[in-house]
Design a protein around this motif. Structure first.
Motif, PDB file in Angstrom:
ATOM      1  N   ALA A 271       0.837  -1.206   0.000  1.00 22.93           N
ATOM      2  CA  ALA A 271       0.000   0.000   0.000  1.00 22.93           C
ATOM      3  C   ALA A 271       0.867   1.250   0.000  1.00 22.93           C
ATOM      4  O   ALA A 271       1.879   1.324   0.700  1.00 22.93           O
ATOM      5  N   ASN A 272       0.472   2.207  -0.837  1.00 23.85           N
ATOM      6  CA  ASN A 272       1.135   3.516  -0.945  1.00 23.85           C
ATOM      7  C   ASN A 272       2.590   3.437  -1.413  1.00 23.85           C
ATOM      8  O   ASN A 272       3.343   4.409  -1.289  1.00 23.85           O
ATOM      9  N   ALA A 273       3.000   2.297  -1.952  1.00 26.78           N
ATOM     10  CA  ALA A 273       4.374   2.145  -2.443  1.00 26.78           C
ATOM     11  C   ALA A 273       4.427   2.376  -3.948  1.00 26.78           C
ATOM     12  O   ALA A 273       3.393   2.376  -4.636  1.00 26.78           O
ATOM     13  N   ASN A 274       5.642   2.586  -4.463  1.00 26.08           N
ATOM     14  CA  ASN A 274       5.874   2.775  -5.896  1.00 26.08           C
ATOM     15  C   ASN A 274       6.740   1.643  -6.436  1.00 26.08           C
ATOM     16  O   ASN A 274       7.597   1.108  -5.728  1.00 26.08           O
ATOM     17  N   PHE A 275       6.527   1.296  -7.686  1.00 27.96           N
ATOM     18  CA  PHE A 275       7.376   0.348  -8.404  1.00 27.96           C
ATOM     19  C   PHE A 275       7.925   1.057  -9.631  1.00 27.96           C
ATOM     20  O   PHE A 275       7.185   1.766 -10.331  1.00 27.96           O
ATOM     21  N   GLN A 276       9.218   0.889  -9.912  1.00 27.48           N
ATOM     22  CA  GLN A 276       9.806   1.474 -11.110  1.00 27.48           C
ATOM     23  C   GLN A 276      10.720   0.482 -11.815  1.00 27.48           C
ATOM     24  O   GLN A 276      11.422  -0.306 -11.163  1.00 27.48           O
ATOM     25  N   ALA A 277      10.698   0.506 -13.126  1.00 29.23           N
ATOM     26  CA  ALA A 277      11.601  -0.301 -13.946  1.00 29.23           C
ATOM     27  C   ALA A 277      11.746   0.389 -15.289  1.00 29.23           C
ATOM     28  O   ALA A 277      10.816   1.074 -15.747  1.00 29.23           O
ATOM     29  N   LYS A 278      12.914   0.238 -15.914  1.00 26.10           N
ATOM     30  CA  LYS A 278      13.079   0.863 -17.217  1.00 26.10           C
ATOM     31  C   LYS A 278      13.851  -0.062 -18.154  1.00 26.10           C
ATOM     32  O   LYS A 278      14.593  -0.938 -17.724  1.00 26.10           O
ATOM     33  N   PHE A 279      13.596   0.137 -19.444  1.00 25.76           N
ATOM     34  CA  PHE A 279      14.393  -0.512 -20.472  1.00 25.76           C
ATOM     35  C   PHE A 279      14.690   0.547 -21.520  1.00 25.76           C
ATOM     36  O   PHE A 279      14.178   1.673 -21.471  1.00 25.76           O
ATOM     37  N   SER A 280      15.548   0.215 -22.476  1.00 22.08           N
ATOM     38  CA  SER A 280      15.884   1.213 -23.490  1.00 22.08           C
ATOM     39  C   SER A 280      16.084   0.563 -24.848  1.00 22.08           C
ATOM     40  O   SER A 280      16.414  -0.625 -24.946  1.00 22.08           O
ATOM     41  N   ILE A 281      15.896   1.370 -25.871  1.00 26.26           N
ATOM     42  CA  ILE A 281      16.085   0.959 -27.269  1.00 26.26           C
ATOM     43  C   ILE A 281      17.154   1.850 -27.858  1.00 26.26           C
ATOM     44  O   ILE A 281      16.981   3.078 -27.919  1.00 26.26           O
ATOM     45  N   GLU A 282      18.257   1.249 -28.248  1.00 27.93           N
ATOM     46  CA  GLU A 282      19.406   1.993 -28.749  1.00 27.93           C
ATOM     47  C   GLU A 282      19.556   1.757 -30.254  1.00 27.93           C
ATOM     48  O   GLU A 282      19.638   0.616 -30.707  1.00 27.93           O
ATOM     49  N   ILE A 283      19.591   2.833 -31.017  1.00 30.63           N
ATOM     50  CA  ILE A 283      19.844   2.746 -32.455  1.00 30.63           C
ATOM     51  C   ILE A 283      21.350   2.734 -32.671  1.00 30.63           C
ATOM     52  O   ILE A 283      22.054   3.627 -32.179  1.00 30.63           O
ATOM     53  N   LEU A 284      21.847   1.752 -33.395  1.00 31.21           N
ATOM     54  CA  LEU A 284      23.313   1.578 -33.539  1.00 31.21           C
ATOM     55  C   LEU A 284      23.828   2.147 -34.865  1.00 31.21           C
ATOM     56  O   LEU A 284      23.049   2.460 -35.765  1.00 31.21           O
TER      57      LEU A 284
END
Length: 284
Positions: A271-284
Protein backbone atom coordinates in the motif's frame (compact mmCIF):
# COMPACT_ATOMS: atom_id res chain seq x y z
CA UNK A 1 -5.92 10.60 -29.49
CA UNK A 2 -2.95 12.76 -30.40
CA UNK A 3 0.65 12.02 -31.30
CA UNK A 4 3.52 13.49 -29.29
CA UNK A 5 6.90 13.90 -30.99
CA UNK A 6 10.34 14.15 -29.37
CA UNK A 7 13.68 14.75 -31.03
CA UNK A 8 17.36 15.45 -30.48
CA UNK A 9 20.26 15.73 -32.92
CA UNK A 10 20.41 11.93 -33.39
CA UNK A 11 16.90 10.48 -33.33
CA UNK A 12 13.21 11.38 -33.32
CA UNK A 13 10.28 9.45 -31.87
CA UNK A 14 6.50 9.59 -31.94
CA UNK A 15 4.18 8.38 -29.16
CA UNK A 16 0.41 8.03 -29.34
CA UNK A 17 -1.54 9.23 -26.32
CA UNK A 18 -3.76 6.17 -26.87
CA UNK A 19 -1.96 3.52 -24.84
CA UNK A 20 1.10 5.81 -24.51
CA UNK A 21 2.30 3.70 -27.45
CA UNK A 22 5.65 4.32 -29.10
CA UNK A 23 4.93 4.26 -32.84
CA UNK A 24 8.07 5.64 -34.50
CA UNK A 25 11.82 5.81 -34.00
CA UNK A 26 13.84 7.40 -36.80
CA UNK A 27 17.54 8.09 -37.03
CA UNK A 28 19.00 11.23 -38.63
CA UNK A 29 18.99 9.46 -42.01
CA UNK A 30 15.20 9.15 -41.56
CA UNK A 31 15.24 5.35 -41.36
CA UNK A 32 12.19 4.02 -39.50
CA UNK A 33 12.92 1.29 -36.96
CA UNK A 34 9.42 0.64 -35.59
CA UNK A 35 6.90 -1.66 -37.24
CA UNK A 36 4.29 0.29 -39.19
CA UNK A 37 1.30 -1.47 -37.60
CA UNK A 38 -0.16 -2.97 -40.77
CA UNK A 39 -3.32 -4.75 -39.51
CA UNK A 40 -2.93 -7.46 -42.17
CA UNK A 41 -0.21 -8.82 -39.88
CA UNK A 42 -0.55 -7.03 -36.52
CA UNK A 43 -2.11 -3.63 -35.98
CA UNK A 44 0.05 -2.48 -33.08
CA UNK A 45 3.52 -0.89 -32.76
CA UNK A 46 4.57 -1.15 -29.12
CA UNK A 47 1.67 -1.68 -26.71
CA UNK A 48 2.19 -1.39 -22.96
CA UNK A 49 1.07 -4.55 -21.15
CA UNK A 50 -0.64 -3.76 -17.83
CA UNK A 51 -1.98 -4.89 -15.36
CA UNK A 52 -1.28 -8.34 -16.83
CA UNK A 53 1.17 -9.68 -19.37
CA UNK A 54 -0.23 -12.33 -21.69
CA UNK A 55 -3.42 -14.26 -21.01
CA UNK A 56 -5.26 -15.31 -17.87
CA UNK A 57 -6.74 -18.79 -17.72
CA UNK A 58 -10.29 -18.35 -19.08
CA UNK A 59 -9.53 -14.58 -19.08
CA UNK A 60 -10.62 -14.48 -15.45
CA UNK A 61 -9.31 -14.15 -11.91
CA UNK A 62 -10.91 -14.13 -8.45
CA UNK A 63 -10.53 -11.65 -5.63
CA UNK A 64 -12.51 -11.64 -2.39
CA UNK A 65 -14.82 -14.33 -3.83
CA UNK A 66 -15.66 -12.15 -6.81
CA UNK A 67 -14.94 -13.14 -10.42
CA UNK A 68 -13.27 -10.56 -12.69
CA UNK A 69 -12.51 -10.57 -16.40
CA UNK A 70 -9.28 -9.23 -17.91
CA UNK A 71 -8.55 -9.67 -21.59
CA UNK A 72 -5.14 -10.49 -23.02
CA UNK A 73 -2.36 -8.07 -21.99
CA UNK A 74 -4.72 -5.93 -19.89
CA UNK A 75 -6.41 -2.62 -20.55
CA UNK A 76 -3.64 0.03 -20.45
CA UNK A 77 -2.94 -0.32 -24.19
CA UNK A 78 -6.55 0.69 -24.96
CA UNK A 79 -6.73 3.68 -22.60
CA UNK A 80 -6.17 7.34 -23.41
CA UNK A 81 -3.19 8.59 -21.40
CA UNK A 82 -2.77 12.11 -20.09
CA UNK A 83 0.43 13.94 -21.02
CA UNK A 84 1.58 15.25 -17.64
CA UNK A 85 5.05 16.57 -18.51
CA UNK A 86 6.92 17.34 -21.72
CA UNK A 87 10.27 18.76 -22.80
CA UNK A 88 11.92 18.70 -26.21
CA UNK A 89 13.41 15.27 -25.57
CA UNK A 90 11.13 13.71 -22.92
CA UNK A 91 7.46 13.10 -22.24
CA UNK A 92 5.60 11.54 -19.31
CA UNK A 93 2.14 9.99 -19.63
CA UNK A 94 -0.29 8.84 -16.95
CA UNK A 95 -3.46 6.83 -16.40
CA UNK A 96 -5.24 6.21 -13.13
CA UNK A 97 -7.79 3.70 -11.94
CA UNK A 98 -11.37 4.77 -12.57
CA UNK A 99 -14.88 3.34 -12.43
CA UNK A 100 -14.29 1.39 -15.67
CA UNK A 101 -10.97 -0.18 -14.65
CA UNK A 102 -12.29 -1.07 -11.20
CA UNK A 103 -14.96 -3.28 -12.80
CA UNK A 104 -12.23 -5.52 -14.22
CA UNK A 105 -9.35 -4.90 -11.81
CA UNK A 106 -10.49 -3.89 -8.30
CA UNK A 107 -7.35 -2.01 -7.27
CA UNK A 108 -6.51 1.70 -7.13
CA UNK A 109 -3.36 2.65 -9.04
CA UNK A 110 -1.55 5.17 -11.19
CA UNK A 111 0.65 4.13 -14.12
CA UNK A 112 3.20 6.61 -15.43
CA UNK A 113 5.32 6.03 -18.53
CA UNK A 114 8.21 8.32 -19.41
CA UNK A 115 10.02 8.39 -22.75
CA UNK A 116 13.39 10.12 -22.75
CA UNK A 117 15.93 10.55 -25.56
CA UNK A 118 19.63 10.23 -24.70
CA UNK A 119 21.85 10.46 -27.80
CA UNK A 120 20.71 7.52 -30.01
CA UNK A 121 18.76 5.82 -27.20
CA UNK A 122 15.10 5.94 -26.18
CA UNK A 123 14.75 5.22 -22.46
CA UNK A 124 11.32 3.97 -21.34
CA UNK A 125 10.57 4.21 -17.62
CA UNK A 126 7.52 2.57 -16.01
CA UNK A 127 6.24 3.74 -12.64
CA UNK A 128 3.33 2.05 -10.86
CA UNK A 129 1.88 3.79 -7.81
CA UNK A 130 -0.27 1.79 -5.41
CA UNK A 131 -3.07 4.19 -4.43
CA UNK A 132 -5.00 1.47 -2.61
CA UNK A 133 -5.03 0.88 1.13
CA UNK A 134 -3.75 -2.68 0.72
CA UNK A 135 -1.40 -4.65 -1.54
CA UNK A 136 -2.05 -4.79 -5.28
CA UNK A 137 -0.89 -7.52 -7.69
CA UNK A 138 0.17 -6.70 -11.26
CA UNK A 139 2.45 -7.51 -14.13
CA UNK A 140 3.89 -5.03 -16.60
CA UNK A 141 5.73 -5.43 -19.84
CA UNK A 142 6.72 -3.96 -23.17
CA UNK A 143 5.84 -5.25 -26.65
CA UNK A 144 7.88 -3.20 -29.18
CA UNK A 145 7.83 -4.46 -32.76
CA UNK A 146 10.83 -3.60 -34.93
CA UNK A 147 10.61 -3.37 -38.70
CA UNK A 148 12.65 -5.87 -40.71
CA UNK A 149 12.51 -4.47 -44.27
CA UNK A 150 14.89 -7.04 -45.80
CA UNK A 151 14.20 -10.78 -46.01
CA UNK A 152 13.43 -12.21 -42.55
CA UNK A 153 16.27 -14.73 -42.89
CA UNK A 154 18.75 -11.86 -43.39
CA UNK A 155 18.39 -11.04 -39.69
CA UNK A 156 19.67 -12.60 -36.50
CA UNK A 157 19.60 -11.82 -32.79
CA UNK A 158 22.72 -11.49 -30.66
CA UNK A 159 22.22 -12.21 -26.97
CA UNK A 160 24.57 -10.30 -24.70
CA UNK A 161 26.01 -13.54 -23.31
CA UNK A 162 26.60 -17.09 -24.50
CA UNK A 163 24.13 -19.06 -22.40
CA UNK A 164 21.66 -21.99 -22.56
CA UNK A 165 18.76 -20.50 -24.52
CA UNK A 166 15.91 -22.48 -22.99
CA UNK A 167 12.44 -21.12 -23.57
CA UNK A 168 8.96 -22.14 -22.45
CA UNK A 169 6.24 -23.02 -24.94
CA UNK A 170 2.69 -21.68 -24.94
CA UNK A 171 -0.32 -23.99 -24.97
CA UNK A 172 -3.59 -22.28 -25.97
CA UNK A 173 -2.01 -18.92 -24.99
CA UNK A 174 -1.06 -20.25 -21.52
CA UNK A 175 2.42 -21.08 -20.26
CA UNK A 176 2.94 -24.82 -20.52
CA UNK A 177 5.40 -27.09 -18.73
CA UNK A 178 7.17 -27.78 -22.02
CA UNK A 179 10.51 -26.18 -22.79
CA UNK A 180 12.80 -26.22 -25.79
CA UNK A 181 16.32 -24.98 -26.44
CA UNK A 182 17.77 -22.96 -29.27
CA UNK A 183 20.87 -24.86 -30.28
CA UNK A 184 23.78 -22.51 -30.93
CA UNK A 185 27.42 -22.53 -29.87
CA UNK A 186 27.56 -18.75 -29.90
CA UNK A 187 25.32 -15.93 -28.71
CA UNK A 188 23.82 -15.48 -32.20
CA UNK A 189 20.45 -16.88 -33.27
CA UNK A 190 19.54 -16.64 -36.99
CA UNK A 191 15.89 -15.68 -37.44
CA UNK A 192 13.56 -18.14 -39.15
CA UNK A 193 9.78 -18.30 -39.11
CA UNK A 194 10.10 -21.93 -38.05
CA UNK A 195 11.23 -20.68 -34.61
CA UNK A 196 7.81 -19.11 -34.07
CA UNK A 197 5.56 -21.87 -35.39
CA UNK A 198 4.26 -22.37 -31.84
CA UNK A 199 3.89 -18.65 -31.06
CA UNK A 200 6.16 -16.58 -28.79
CA UNK A 201 9.40 -17.75 -27.21
CA UNK A 202 9.22 -17.10 -23.46
CA UNK A 203 12.49 -16.85 -21.58
CA UNK A 204 11.65 -16.87 -17.87
CA UNK A 205 15.26 -16.22 -16.83
CA UNK A 206 18.17 -14.96 -18.92
CA UNK A 207 21.72 -14.09 -18.02
CA UNK A 208 21.80 -11.60 -20.90
CA UNK A 209 20.67 -8.03 -20.22
CA UNK A 210 20.46 -6.96 -23.84
CA UNK A 211 19.59 -8.25 -27.28
CA UNK A 212 20.87 -6.87 -30.59
CA UNK A 213 19.19 -7.10 -34.00
CA UNK A 214 21.73 -7.93 -36.72
CA UNK A 215 20.89 -7.06 -40.34
CA UNK A 216 23.12 -8.86 -42.86
CA UNK A 217 25.92 -9.05 -40.25
CA UNK A 218 25.54 -5.39 -39.25
CA UNK A 219 24.15 -4.47 -35.78
CA UNK A 220 21.28 -2.00 -36.20
CA UNK A 221 19.41 -1.86 -32.88
CA UNK A 222 19.87 -3.02 -29.29
CA UNK A 223 17.25 -3.48 -26.57
CA UNK A 224 18.60 -3.16 -23.00
CA UNK A 225 16.41 -4.81 -20.34
CA UNK A 226 18.55 -5.29 -17.22
CA UNK A 227 15.64 -4.41 -14.88
CA UNK A 228 13.36 -7.10 -16.30
CA UNK A 229 13.48 -10.77 -15.25
CA UNK A 230 11.70 -12.26 -18.29
CA UNK A 231 11.70 -11.77 -22.04
CA UNK A 232 9.36 -12.64 -24.87
CA UNK A 233 10.38 -12.80 -28.53
CA UNK A 234 7.62 -13.00 -31.13
CA UNK A 235 6.59 -12.52 -34.70
CA UNK A 236 3.74 -13.72 -36.87
CA UNK A 237 4.81 -16.22 -39.49
CA UNK A 238 5.30 -14.26 -42.71
CA UNK A 239 5.37 -10.84 -41.01
CA UNK A 240 8.31 -8.41 -41.54
CA UNK A 241 8.90 -7.52 -37.89
CA UNK A 242 10.31 -8.93 -34.66
CA UNK A 243 9.07 -8.14 -31.15
CA UNK A 244 11.57 -8.03 -28.28
CA UNK A 245 9.51 -7.85 -25.10
CA UNK A 246 10.92 -7.21 -21.59
CA UNK A 247 8.43 -8.46 -19.01
CA UNK A 248 7.60 -8.67 -15.34
CA UNK A 249 5.34 -11.71 -15.47
CA UNK A 250 3.78 -13.64 -18.34
CA UNK A 251 0.63 -15.61 -19.16
CA UNK A 252 -1.01 -17.83 -16.59
CA UNK A 253 0.32 -21.36 -16.42
CA UNK A 254 -1.99 -24.18 -17.43
CA UNK A 255 -2.23 -25.01 -13.69
CA UNK A 256 -3.18 -21.49 -12.53
CA UNK A 257 -5.64 -21.26 -9.62
CA UNK A 258 -7.06 -17.85 -10.62
CA UNK A 259 -5.56 -15.92 -7.69
CA UNK A 260 -3.56 -12.94 -9.04
CA UNK A 261 -1.57 -12.71 -5.80
CA UNK A 262 -0.27 -16.24 -6.41
CA UNK A 263 0.28 -15.85 -10.15
CA UNK A 264 3.72 -16.92 -11.36
CA UNK A 265 5.93 -13.86 -12.00
CA UNK A 266 3.49 -11.34 -10.49
CA UNK A 267 4.56 -8.23 -8.56
CA UNK A 268 2.80 -7.58 -5.25
CA UNK A 269 3.14 -3.92 -4.31
CA UNK A 270 2.56 -2.70 -0.78
CA UNK A 271 0.00 0.00 0.00
CA UNK A 272 1.14 3.52 -0.94
CA UNK A 273 4.37 2.14 -2.44
CA UNK A 274 5.87 2.77 -5.90
CA UNK A 275 7.38 0.35 -8.40
CA UNK A 276 9.81 1.47 -11.11
CA UNK A 277 11.60 -0.30 -13.95
CA UNK A 278 13.08 0.86 -17.22
CA UNK A 279 14.39 -0.51 -20.47
CA UNK A 280 15.88 1.21 -23.49
CA UNK A 281 16.08 0.96 -27.27
CA UNK A 282 19.41 1.99 -28.75
CA UNK A 283 19.84 2.75 -32.45
CA UNK A 284 23.31 1.58 -33.54
Amino acid sequence: MSVITLSNSQISVAIKTLGAELCSIKNKLNREFMWEGNPDFWGKHSPVLFPIVGTLKNNTFYHNDTKYTLTRHGFARDMEFELIEKTEDSATFSIQSNSATLLNYPFEFELQIQYKLINTTVEIDYKVVNKDNSEIPFSIGAHPAFALPSNFEDYSLDFEKVEPLEYTLLENDLVSQQTEKIHTNTNRVPLTYELFKRDALIFKKLQSNSLTIIEEDKPILKVHFQDFPSLGIWTKVGAPFICIEPWFGYSDTTKSNGNLFEKEGVIVLEANANFQAKFSIEIL
